[in-house]
Design a protein around this motif. Sequence first.
Motif, mmCIF file in Angstrom:
data_model
loop_
_atom_site.group_PDB
_atom_site.id
_atom_site.type_symbol
_atom_site.label_atom_id
_atom_site.label_comp_id
_atom_site.label_asym_id
_atom_site.label_seq_id
_atom_site.Cartn_x
_atom_site.Cartn_y
_atom_site.Cartn_z
ATOM 1 N N TYR A 68 0.098 45.111 -1.394
ATOM 2 C CA TYR A 68 1.039 44.130 -1.952
ATOM 3 C C TYR A 68 2.434 44.728 -2.117
ATOM 4 N N THR A 69 2.511 45.977 -2.586
ATOM 5 C CA THR A 69 3.816 46.596 -2.828
ATOM 6 C C THR A 69 4.411 47.222 -1.573
ATOM 7 N N ALA A 70 3.548 47.797 -0.718
ATOM 8 C CA ALA A 70 4.062 48.509 0.453
ATOM 9 C C ALA A 70 4.398 47.587 1.608
ATOM 10 N N LEU A 71 3.678 46.493 1.738
ATOM 11 C CA LEU A 71 3.858 45.590 2.879
ATOM 12 C C LEU A 71 3.930 44.139 2.413
ATOM 13 N N PRO A 72 4.905 43.816 1.580
ATOM 14 C CA PRO A 72 4.950 42.469 0.999
ATOM 15 C C PRO A 72 5.106 41.353 2.028
ATOM 16 N N LYS A 73 5.771 41.624 3.165
ATOM 17 C CA LYS A 73 5.934 40.573 4.168
ATOM 18 C C LYS A 73 4.594 40.147 4.766
ATOM 19 N N LEU A 74 3.615 41.060 4.733
ATOM 20 C CA LEU A 74 2.299 40.763 5.281
ATOM 21 C C LEU A 74 1.315 40.267 4.229
ATOM 22 N N THR A 75 1.547 40.616 2.970
ATOM 23 C CA THR A 75 0.522 40.396 1.952
ATOM 24 C C THR A 75 0.920 39.467 0.817
ATOM 25 N N ALA A 76 2.193 39.298 0.556
ATOM 26 C CA ALA A 76 2.616 38.689 -0.711
ATOM 27 C C ALA A 76 3.079 37.247 -0.590
ATOM 28 N N GLU A 77 2.783 36.596 0.522
ATOM 29 C CA GLU A 77 3.293 35.243 0.735
ATOM 30 C C GLU A 77 2.879 34.277 -0.368
ATOM 31 N N HIS A 78 1.647 34.402 -0.865
ATOM 32 C CA HIS A 78 1.130 33.433 -1.834
ATOM 33 C C HIS A 78 0.974 34.023 -3.236
ATOM 34 N N LEU A 79 1.449 35.228 -3.441
ATOM 35 C CA LEU A 79 1.208 35.914 -4.709
ATOM 36 C C LEU A 79 2.456 35.944 -5.576
ATOM 37 N N GLU A 80 2.256 35.762 -6.870
ATOM 38 C CA GLU A 80 3.325 35.892 -7.847
ATOM 39 C C GLU A 80 3.248 37.221 -8.583
ATOM 40 N N ALA A 81 2.159 37.939 -8.424
ATOM 41 C CA ALA A 81 1.961 39.216 -9.113
ATOM 42 C C ALA A 81 0.978 40.045 -8.303
ATOM 43 N N ALA A 82 0.788 41.301 -8.690
ATOM 44 C CA ALA A 82 -0.101 42.207 -7.969
ATOM 45 C C ALA A 82 -1.539 41.697 -7.998
ATOM 46 N N PRO A 83 -2.314 41.981 -6.959
ATOM 47 C CA PRO A 83 -3.705 41.519 -6.922
ATOM 48 C C PRO A 83 -4.507 41.909 -8.162
ATOM 49 N N SER A 84 -4.269 43.084 -8.702
ATOM 50 C CA SER A 84 -5.058 43.508 -9.867
ATOM 51 C C SER A 84 -4.841 42.618 -11.070
ATOM 52 N N SER A 85 -3.730 41.898 -11.106
ATOM 53 C CA SER A 85 -3.482 41.010 -12.245
ATOM 54 C C SER A 85 -4.414 39.799 -12.227
ATOM 55 N N TYR A 86 -5.079 39.563 -11.094
ATOM 56 C CA TYR A 86 -6.016 38.449 -10.978
ATOM 57 C C TYR A 86 -7.462 38.883 -11.178
ATOM 58 N N LEU A 87 -7.691 40.173 -11.375
ATOM 59 C CA LEU A 87 -9.053 40.685 -11.411
ATOM 60 C C LEU A 87 -9.874 40.016 -12.510
ATOM 61 N N ARG A 88 -9.264 39.808 -13.668
ATOM 62 C CA ARG A 88 -9.992 39.236 -14.796
ATOM 63 C C ARG A 88 -10.075 37.705 -14.727
ATOM 64 N N ARG A 89 -9.592 37.127 -13.631
ATOM 65 C CA ARG A 89 -9.858 35.711 -13.401
ATOM 66 C C ARG A 89 -11.299 35.489 -12.961
ATOM 67 N N PHE A 90 -11.951 36.546 -12.505
ATOM 68 C CA PHE A 90 -13.331 36.453 -12.049
ATOM 69 C C PHE A 90 -14.311 36.865 -13.135
ATOM 70 N N PHE A 91 -15.517 36.325 -13.058
ATOM 71 C CA PHE A 91 -16.679 36.913 -13.701
ATOM 72 C C PHE A 91 -17.429 37.711 -12.637
ATOM 73 N N PHE A 92 -18.145 38.745 -13.068
ATOM 74 C CA PHE A 92 -18.862 39.630 -12.163
ATOM 75 C C PHE A 92 -20.291 39.792 -12.665
ATOM 76 N N ASP A 93 -21.278 39.686 -11.755
ATOM 77 C CA ASP A 93 -22.647 39.864 -12.227
ATOM 78 C C ASP A 93 -23.020 41.347 -12.280
ATOM 79 N N THR A 94 -24.196 41.615 -12.832
ATOM 80 C CA THR A 94 -24.618 42.993 -13.092
ATOM 81 C C THR A 94 -25.425 43.605 -11.949
ATOM 82 N N VAL A 95 -25.510 42.927 -10.798
ATOM 83 C CA VAL A 95 -26.351 43.420 -9.707
ATOM 84 C C VAL A 95 -25.597 44.507 -8.935
#
Length: 338
Positions: free
Chosen positions: A243-270
């Motif tokens: 996201y930071t190194a190649l924004p022209k390729l990765t950041a078209e739809h993002l308002e913040a770094a990918p890690s800022s969305y990590l807690r939007r998910f739930f994750f199972d214990t498997v």
Amino acid sequence: MSAREQDSRIDLHCHFIPPALIDRIQSDGESHNVSVGSDGRVSFAGRDATQRMPAGMLDLDDRQAWMDAQGVDVQVLSAWMDFSAYVLDPEDGLWLARSLNALTAEAIAGRDRFRAMAAVPLQAPELAAQELRRAMTEHGMIAVEIATSVVDAELDDPSLSTFWSAAEELDALVLVHPYASIGSERLKRYFFNNVVGNPAEETVAAAHLIFGGVLERHPALKVCLTHGGGFLPYQIGRQDRGYTALPKLTAEHLEAAPSSYLRRFFFDTVVHGAAALRFLVDRVGSDRVVLGSDYPFPMGDPEPVATVGNARLPDDSMQAILGDNPRTALGRHARRLP
């Protein structure tokens, strides 16, 4: 919340096919391009076929005995992902999803230990949205399961916006589960299609939800990633670097770094290991992890509650994972749990 609810251990990742579905396919399936072979494998439109039916997939009594032995109080059943059948034409896919939902609801009626997730024909997003609404209102389904892709379309495909909006409106948790693993042509030996491919597939699906802006456009959407989110929690820093190194390729739809969305998910214990589970909890927070077993598959966790105990987490974190977080993930539909 009652004392019983507080102590309940709720498995959000487990699979079930109602036996009556096989009977219905045998009687009516041919007209919908679904058939059962002499070996018990189910095929869809002559293109995809299931594996052989795993032991335990059809029998709720055996399942409940396993739950008793493992200390699982409630299972929220979802269909075996082989039955997603997105290769079917829309109307045939709708027939299969409606059959699954109706017959699953019938099979668990009167059994307090079970609730269910809806199946939807995601190859036809408008129909999928309609069936999700119908399954939740008419059959009491409390979430929905989808695959990690829709044939050749990824989860950020614009056509899926109708479905995402419906899931938001209905407060429906979306369980994302692999059907076919990425790179399967290179993963034919050593069961790598599952051992390596499934977590990789989950990672790719989650990355499309992030980089494709789905989570940005649908702020109320709730998504649970199976298999601990695949490699996402471990490699989210690499996604941030892209996201930071190649924004022209990765950041078209993002308002913040990918890690800022990590807690939007739930994750199972498997995740198959105490150290891995501790890492997951440390990385995403104990409030974003939910109990899962992947029952009845051999690659599931045969002792899911013990796995959480073996991670030696604080008591409040254990309680959250085993019961509180699943209720949070299910939102207003958690009131339908016993």
